[in-house]
Motif scaffolding. Structure first.
Motif, PDB file in Angstrom:
ATOM      1  N   THR A   7       0.815  -1.215   0.000  1.00 54.33           N
ATOM      2  CA  THR A   7       0.000   0.000   0.000  1.00 54.33           C
ATOM      3  C   THR A   7       0.848   1.264   0.000  1.00 54.33           C
ATOM      4  O   THR A   7       0.586   2.195  -0.766  1.00 54.33           O
ATOM      5  CB  THR A   7      -0.941   0.007   1.221  1.00 54.33           C
ATOM      6  OG1 THR A   7      -1.770  -1.154   1.148  1.00 54.33           O
ATOM      7  CG2 THR A   7      -1.806   1.243   1.265  1.00 54.33           C
ATOM      8  N   ASP A  11       0.871   4.172  -2.788  1.00 49.35           N
ATOM      9  CA  ASP A  11       0.671   5.582  -2.435  1.00 49.35           C
ATOM     10  C   ASP A  11       1.799   6.424  -3.033  1.00 49.35           C
ATOM     11  O   ASP A  11       1.550   7.478  -3.629  1.00 49.35           O
ATOM     12  CB  ASP A  11       0.672   5.783  -0.918  1.00 49.35           C
ATOM     13  CG  ASP A  11      -0.530   5.181  -0.221  1.00 49.35           C
ATOM     14  OD1 ASP A  11      -1.439   4.668  -0.903  1.00 49.35           O
ATOM     15  OD2 ASP A  11      -0.538   5.214   1.028  1.00 49.35           O
ATOM     16  N   THR A  42      -8.977  -0.366  -8.252  1.00 51.72           N
ATOM     17  CA  THR A  42      -7.939  -0.348  -7.218  1.00 51.72           C
ATOM     18  C   THR A  42      -7.515   1.087  -6.914  1.00 51.72           C
ATOM     19  O   THR A  42      -7.309   1.453  -5.760  1.00 51.72           O
ATOM     20  CB  THR A  42      -6.702  -1.154  -7.672  1.00 51.72           C
ATOM     21  OG1 THR A  42      -7.087  -2.501  -7.895  1.00 51.72           O
ATOM     22  CG2 THR A  42      -5.584  -1.091  -6.652  1.00 51.72           C
ATOM     23  N   VAL A  46      -7.690   4.337  -3.359  1.00 53.86           N
ATOM     24  CA  VAL A  46      -6.412   4.926  -2.952  1.00 53.86           C
ATOM     25  C   VAL A  46      -6.527   6.453  -3.019  1.00 53.86           C
ATOM     26  O   VAL A  46      -6.124   7.153  -2.080  1.00 53.86           O
ATOM     27  CB  VAL A  46      -5.249   4.424  -3.848  1.00 53.86           C
ATOM     28  CG1 VAL A  46      -3.965   5.186  -3.567  1.00 53.86           C
ATOM     29  CG2 VAL A  46      -5.041   2.927  -3.647  1.00 53.86           C
TER      30      VAL A  46
END
Length: 105
Positions: A7, A11, A42, A46
């Motif tokens: 993750t 990011d 996905t 985010v």
């Protein structure tokens, strides 16, 4: 590529792309997709999370009778990107040493 991107690195990829220019969602997906296999389903969660954390802001611009939502890096987003870049350097070195069978030191 079958390796799952952590993750924090995802990011960093999004923040890194936005450090070069503002993108609307689909264009940002295409930008990231040039390097990583990622879907819009996905990426949008985010983007929502990064905005909630204050690392991104949004603005709308009209395009062919519709609005496009653009994402822009904030000052705190740039600070987070710098942090992730530093951590990435350490992580990359450690992974290279392990995967290539190098001895530390």
């Amino acid at each position: 590529m079958a390796i799952q991107v952590p993750t924090e690195l995802l990011d960093g990829c999004v923040l890194g792309a936005l450090s070069r220019q503002d993108f609307y969602g689909y264009a940002l997906t295409q930008e990231v997709r040039q390097h990583l296999p990622i879907s819009e389903s996905t990426l949008y969660p985010v983007l929502r999370r990064l905005k909630k954390d204050g690392w991104l802001t949004t603005y709308d611009e009209a395009y062919q009778g519709r609005n496009r939502r653009y994402y822009k890096l904030t000052r705190t987003g740039q600070q987070q990107l710098t942090k992730i870049q530093g951590e990435w350097g350490d992580f990359k070195q450690a992974m290279s040493e392990l995967l290539e069978g190098k001895q530390n030191g």
